[in-house]
Design a protein around this motif. Structure first.
Motif, PDB file in Angstrom:
ATOM      1  N   PRO A  21       0.537  -1.860   0.067  1.00  0.00           N
ATOM      2  CA  PRO A  21       0.168   0.029  -0.516  1.00  0.00           C
ATOM      3  C   PRO A  21       0.876   1.439  -0.248  1.00  0.00           C
ATOM      4  N   ASN A  22       2.190   1.216   1.106  1.00  0.00           N
ATOM      5  CA  ASN A  22       2.812   2.612   0.820  1.00  0.00           C
ATOM      6  C   ASN A  22       3.520   2.823  -0.752  1.00  0.00           C
ATOM      7  N   LYS A  23       4.059   1.955  -1.352  1.00  0.00           N
ATOM      8  CA  LYS A  23       4.334   1.623  -3.371  1.00  0.00           C
ATOM      9  C   LYS A  23       3.181   2.105  -3.732  1.00  0.00           C
ATOM     10  N   GLN A  24       2.152   1.050  -3.568  1.00  0.00           N
ATOM     11  CA  GLN A  24       1.162   1.956  -4.758  1.00  0.00           C
ATOM     12  C   GLN A  24       0.348   2.998  -4.695  1.00  0.00           C
ATOM     13  N   CYS A  32      -3.988   4.446   6.233  1.00  0.00           N
ATOM     14  CA  CYS A  32      -3.670   3.830   5.757  1.00  0.00           C
ATOM     15  C   CYS A  32      -5.299   2.897   5.779  1.00  0.00           C
ATOM     16  N   PRO A  33      -5.544   3.433   4.655  1.00  0.00           N
ATOM     17  CA  PRO A  33      -7.390   2.180   4.391  1.00  0.00           C
ATOM     18  C   PRO A  33      -7.014   0.610   4.579  1.00  0.00           C
ATOM     19  N   TYR A  34      -6.019   0.378   4.168  1.00  0.00           N
ATOM     20  CA  TYR A  34      -5.636  -0.185   4.071  1.00  0.00           C
ATOM     21  C   TYR A  34      -5.544  -1.969   5.406  1.00  0.00           C
TER      22      TYR A  34
END
Length: 364
Positions: A21-24, A32-34
């Protein structure tokens, strides 16, 4: 951002590098919503043999049904057969990896090996629930009473021979679970499998492809079917409808080369484990003695004729996709590596019997 804000229990956490998630999406833990929390951390200790590692994988399927997010750590001598897409941490039993395991906390820890080292590890590991075999007062013991039966059947042949449960069923009971024909998981290279699919289809030219695994390893050579019977069986097949493909490793290379010269069977050669598993994903049926090939065939969901003599046939889960054939005269060498008869009972498993079962599986 303070280190205390890092969500170490997130399924996307990767240890020392940015998560997906950080990369994308350029997000971090506090916004973070993921975020997805691991619901369970499960350790499985099953070092070997290779086939036993494969037929323990239904546990992964079961636990993934029970819990939404499960992190698996698996300690094994055969990491190549386990699918990394399903098992997050696949470790060989090195000193470094053992220390890693001892310094982690698990919700569930399972040991299915009876060797002292594996049992001692289960005794030492930090886990809320422990199942399988443990070390206690200098000897093998059961982590819960459910494992006692498997210890007893391993110690006494006259009890083991009466067992009517399959290996996966016994393993599930040890873990206080109900086996409902959860399938094997198998790691194989799909691009290599597709390459072989094209080659085999061209060679078969519309015929059914039947893999003939002619070896069985060195531990119990009493399993071997006579070479002359392999020749008779191959010659009995309808070669207008069936392409017989000889399979094996380096130990069977000389035999398979010779069998190919004596018959119309095709022998493609020997390969790495990765190549072998990928190749065999394209078979329409398998004929094998009790061997690693048996477990690979089950993993591929390939119909199979399994030749058995020295083992309890009930331990093999066929998932209603195959048949077990045994010598008509029975066998006197339960789990024996030396035949008690002057003529092996495998001479009493006729080529015609195996051929008929293959034809039924292929419906030809």
């Amino acid at each position: 951002m303070k280190l205390s804000g890092v969500k170490f229990d997130c399924k996307h956490f990767r240890g020392t590098i940015p998560c997906k998630p950080n990369k994308q999406h350029n997000v971090q833990c506090d916004n973070c919503p993921y975020y997805e929390k691991w619901e369970k951390h499960i350790l499985i200790i099953k070092l070997g043999a290779m086939g036993d590692v494969i037929r323990t994988t239904p546990l992964v399927v079961k636990y993934r049904e029970l819990y939404e997010n499960v992190h698996f750590t698996w300690l094994t001598d055969f990491p190549d057969v386990l699918p990394p897409s399903d098992i997050q941490d696949i470790l060989k039993p090195t000193a470094f990896n053992l220390e890693k395991i001892k310094n982690r906390t698990f919700d569930i820890a399972i040991n299915l090996d009876k060797e002292e080292e594996a049992c001692q590890l289960l005794a030492d590991v930090d886990a809320n629930e422990k199942y399988g075999f443990i070390w206690n007062n200098g000897h093998l013991d059961a982590a819960t009473p459910a494992a006692e039966h498997k210890i007893i059947t391993g110690l006494f042949d006259h009890i083991s021979i009466k067992n009517t449960k399959s290996y996966p069923e016994e393993v599930f009971e040890i873990c206080h679970l109900k086996f409902n024909l959860e399938e094997y998981l198998l790691n194989y290279n799909k691009s290599i499998a597709e390459k072989w699919q094209g080659l085999l289809k061209e060679k078969a030219n519309g015929r059914k492809i039947v893999g003939l695994n002619t070896g069985c390893g060195n531990r119990w050579l009493t399993r071997l079917w006579p070479n002359d019977y392999w020749i008779q069986f191959i010659n009995l097949l309808d070669h207008d409808k069936v392409l017989p493909v000889l399979l094996g490793g380096p130990q069977e290379d000389e035999k398979n080369t010779w069998l190919a010269k004596q018959t119309q069977a095709w022998y493609p050669g020997t390969f790495s484990l990765e190549e072998f598993i990928s190749l065999t994903s394209n078979l329409d049926a398998v004929v094998t003695q009790v061997s690693m090939m048996m477990h690979i065939a089950v993993g591929h969901k390939t119909p199979m004729v399994l030749m058995n003599n020295i083992f309890n046939k009930h331990e093999f889960e066929m998932y209603n996709r195959g048949v077990i054939v045994e010598p008509e005269t029975g066998c006197d060498c339960y789990y024996g590596n030396k035949c008690k008869r002057s003529r092996s009972c495998m001479f009493d498993l006729r080529p015609e019997t195996v051929m008929n079962e293959v034809n039924q599986l292929l419906k030809i």
